[in-house]
Design a protein around this motif. Structure first.
Motif, PDB file in Angstrom:
ATOM      1  N   GLY A 113      13.371  -2.087   3.526  1.00 42.11           N
ATOM      2  CA  GLY A 113      11.972  -2.124   3.110  1.00 42.11           C
ATOM      3  C   GLY A 113      11.536  -0.899   2.330  1.00 42.11           C
ATOM      4  O   GLY A 113      10.752  -0.987   1.376  1.00 42.11           O
ATOM      5  N   PHE A 114      12.074   0.243   2.715  1.00 43.09           N
ATOM      6  CA  PHE A 114      11.668   1.509   2.124  1.00 43.09           C
ATOM      7  C   PHE A 114      11.843   1.533   0.602  1.00 43.09           C
ATOM      8  O   PHE A 114      11.126   2.226  -0.111  1.00 43.09           O
ATOM      9  CB  PHE A 114      12.510   2.622   2.773  1.00 43.09           C
ATOM     10  CG  PHE A 114      12.037   3.999   2.448  1.00 43.09           C
ATOM     11  CD1 PHE A 114      10.829   4.466   2.949  1.00 43.09           C
ATOM     12  CD2 PHE A 114      12.803   4.832   1.649  1.00 43.09           C
ATOM     13  CE1 PHE A 114      10.396   5.747   2.655  1.00 43.09           C
ATOM     14  CE2 PHE A 114      12.376   6.112   1.346  1.00 43.09           C
ATOM     15  CZ  PHE A 114      11.175   6.576   1.850  1.00 43.09           C
ATOM     16  N   PHE A 115      12.810   0.745   0.106  1.00 43.19           N
ATOM     17  CA  PHE A 115      13.079   0.741  -1.333  1.00 43.19           C
ATOM     18  C   PHE A 115      12.040  -0.073  -2.107  1.00 43.19           C
ATOM     19  O   PHE A 115      12.112  -0.157  -3.330  1.00 43.19           O
ATOM     20  CB  PHE A 115      14.487   0.185  -1.605  1.00 43.19           C
ATOM     21  CG  PHE A 115      15.540   0.944  -0.837  1.00 43.19           C
ATOM     22  CD1 PHE A 115      15.825   2.260  -1.157  1.00 43.19           C
ATOM     23  CD2 PHE A 115      16.197   0.359   0.233  1.00 43.19           C
ATOM     24  CE1 PHE A 115      16.763   2.979  -0.426  1.00 43.19           C
ATOM     25  CE2 PHE A 115      17.136   1.066   0.965  1.00 43.19           C
ATOM     26  CZ  PHE A 115      17.421   2.385   0.632  1.00 43.19           C
ATOM     27  N   TYR A 116      11.101  -0.663  -1.382  1.00 43.06           N
ATOM     28  CA  TYR A 116      10.107  -1.513  -2.049  1.00 43.06           C
ATOM     29  C   TYR A 116       8.703  -0.941  -1.922  1.00 43.06           C
ATOM     30  O   TYR A 116       7.722  -1.669  -1.943  1.00 43.06           O
ATOM     31  CB  TYR A 116      10.194  -2.954  -1.497  1.00 43.06           C
ATOM     32  CG  TYR A 116      11.538  -3.557  -1.812  1.00 43.06           C
ATOM     33  CD1 TYR A 116      11.765  -4.196  -3.026  1.00 43.06           C
ATOM     34  CD2 TYR A 116      12.601  -3.415  -0.928  1.00 43.06           C
ATOM     35  CE1 TYR A 116      13.020  -4.698  -3.344  1.00 43.06           C
ATOM     36  CE2 TYR A 116      13.862  -3.910  -1.234  1.00 43.06           C
ATOM     37  CZ  TYR A 116      14.060  -4.553  -2.437  1.00 43.06           C
ATOM     38  OH  TYR A 116      15.306  -5.036  -2.757  1.00 43.06           O
ATOM     39  N   ARG A 117       8.623   0.373  -1.788  1.00 41.29           N
ATOM     40  CA  ARG A 117       7.307   1.009  -1.721  1.00 41.29           C
ATOM     41  C   ARG A 117       6.513   0.701  -2.990  1.00 41.29           C
ATOM     42  O   ARG A 117       7.044   0.822  -4.093  1.00 41.29           O
ATOM     43  CB  ARG A 117       7.459   2.527  -1.573  1.00 41.29           C
ATOM     44  CG  ARG A 117       7.602   2.953  -0.117  1.00 41.29           C
ATOM     45  CD  ARG A 117       7.884   4.409  -0.024  1.00 41.29           C
ATOM     46  NE  ARG A 117       9.090   4.726  -0.785  1.00 41.29           N
ATOM     47  CZ  ARG A 117       9.468   5.964  -1.079  1.00 41.29           C
ATOM     48  NH1 ARG A 117       8.741   6.983  -0.702  1.00 41.29           N
ATOM     49  NH2 ARG A 117      10.589   6.176  -1.761  1.00 41.29           N
ATOM     50  N   LYS A 118       5.281   0.264  -2.776  1.00 44.25           N
ATOM     51  CA  LYS A 118       4.337  -0.045  -3.878  1.00 44.25           C
ATOM     52  C   LYS A 118       4.843  -1.192  -4.772  1.00 44.25           C
ATOM     53  O   LYS A 118       4.413  -1.342  -5.907  1.00 44.25           O
ATOM     54  CB  LYS A 118       4.031   1.202  -4.705  1.00 44.25           C
ATOM     55  CG  LYS A 118       3.368   2.312  -3.883  1.00 44.25           C
ATOM     56  CD  LYS A 118       2.804   3.379  -4.790  1.00 44.25           C
ATOM     57  CE  LYS A 118       1.901   4.351  -4.075  1.00 44.25           C
ATOM     58  NZ  LYS A 118       2.355   4.913  -2.845  1.00 44.25           N
ATOM     59  N   LYS A 119       5.803  -1.958  -4.270  1.00 46.36           N
ATOM     60  CA  LYS A 119       6.283  -3.113  -5.038  1.00 46.36           C
ATOM     61  C   LYS A 119       5.821  -4.411  -4.361  1.00 46.36           C
ATOM     62  O   LYS A 119       5.202  -4.365  -3.299  1.00 46.36           O
ATOM     63  CB  LYS A 119       7.802  -3.067  -5.142  1.00 46.36           C
ATOM     64  CG  LYS A 119       8.259  -1.863  -5.954  1.00 46.36           C
ATOM     65  CD  LYS A 119       9.714  -1.936  -6.272  1.00 46.36           C
ATOM     66  CE  LYS A 119      10.057  -0.797  -7.229  1.00 46.36           C
ATOM     67  NZ  LYS A 119      11.471  -0.710  -7.484  1.00 46.36           N
TER      68      LYS A 119
END
Ligand code: NDP
Length: 314
Positions: free
Chosen positions: A141-147
């Motif tokens: 999940g962390f790789f999708y911040r603000k996405k």
């Protein structure tokens, strides 16, 4: 066909299996470990692990599993390729048949065969594996911040993952095939009251698109009904949360399993209904399913093996 005898056999090479191998080899029990279908386990399909204590900069799943394997080898664990095809747990020593046809007779057994996330079965899931498709929000999940992301499923896992992702992403679609959520009321309330989550009831996924990773999904609303409608959403990540299946099939009929197939253990221990047979990691854990909890139960199983062997040697 060879028959070999051992004191401790470990099946599975995720964090639970390798941790059990580290502990039992350090205890001079000369464990033999069979890696199974997916050497390194589920974590080898995760890009980066940032929540396993001890890696402040994070580590790739493959690298972490290689490190655990090296640590087990350092203390003399005998790690082999091979898949268990049948077991006979009627009495000790337990007979374990491998895909090579060889049989291992073991005094103790640690089952760490893990669980596998369920996928929809779309070719695009494989095409975009590691490029926007994930079955673990806590891992990726962390790789999708603000996405913008989508989660598929309507159970507690899907709701939990949607809420978790809503804390990171700018928007979360929850794709639910029925007109209602199956999750517990409290999780439903959290999802329905979160302004960042849009629930798409009665939607099914047809495919994904994107040139360099996932850029969107093709959905169908009310599939097969007169008012069926094609829907396209723009997303950066596609998360599956439609359940897991524990890899326990070969033990059916020998060990007590819960209705989902998870091996039942005595609460707070890795003990199964058969003395000397222990289960660790996701194959016995429908709740937490984390690398660190799997490693913890692998350690517990190893300690129980030591205790069991010393009790039968008295
Ligand atoms: P569940 O089996 O409860 O839910 C799976 C969801 O995925 C359902 O909504 C199901 O739809 C949907 N689904 C299944 N197959 C497909 C498909 N092919 N296409 C689209 N949707 C699909 O699994 P969970 O992992 O959510 O939960 C497992 C267990 O763990 C449950 O008992 C749950 O309560 C528990 N749990 C508890 C938590 C907690 O207490 N904090 C957290 C997470 C899980 P449909 O409803 O239409 O069948």
């Amino acid at each position: 066909m060879n028959t070999e005898k051992t004191r401790c056999l470990i099946i599975g090479s995720g964090p639970a299996g390798y941790t059990a191998a580290i502990y039992t080899s350090r205890a001079n029990l000369s464990p033999v470990l069979y890696e199974g279908i997916q050497p390194g386990g589920q974590l080898t399909t995760t890009s980066e692990i940032e929540n396993f204590p001890g890696y402040p900069q994070g580590i790739s799943g493959t690298e972490m599993m290689e490190d655990l394997k090296k640590q087990a080898l350092r203390f003399g664990a005998d790690i082999r390729n091979g898949i268990v095809t049948a077991v006979d747990l009627s009495k000790a020593p337990y007979k374990i048949t491998l895909d090579s046809g060889n049989i291992i007779e073991t005094e103790t057994l640690i089952i760490a065969t893990g669980a596998s996330a369920k996928y929809l079965g779309l070719p695009d899931e494989a095409k975009y594996a590691g490029m926007g498709v994930s079955a673990c929000a806590t891992c990726d999940g962390f790789f999708y911040r603000k996405k913008v992301v989508a989660v598929v499923g309507g159970g507690d896992t899907a709701c939990e993952e949607a809420v978790y992702l809503a804390g990171l992403a700018s928007k979360v679609y929850l794709i639910v095939r029925k007109p209602f959520l199956r999750a517990s009321q409290i999780m439903q309330d959290r999802v329905l009251n979160d302004p960042k989550i849009e629930v798409l009831f009665e939607h099914n996924t047809l495919g994904l698109f994107g040139d360099n990773g996932v850029e969107g999904a093709f959905l169908v609303k009310r599939k097969g009904e007169p008012d069926e409608e094609k829907v396209t959403i723009a997303i950066d990540g596609f998360f599956l949360a439609i359940g897991h299946h524990p890899n326990s099939g070969v033990f059916k009929g020998w060990l007590e399993l819960d209705p989902q197939g998870y091996i039942k253990v005595m609460p707070g221990t890795p003990k199964t209904n058969i003395p000397g047979v222990f289960a660790a990691g996701d194959v016995a854990d429908p709740n937490y399913r984390q690398a660190i909890t799997a490693a913890g139960t692998g350690c517990m199983a190893a300690i129980e093996v030591e205790r069991y062997l010393s009790s039968i040697c008295k």
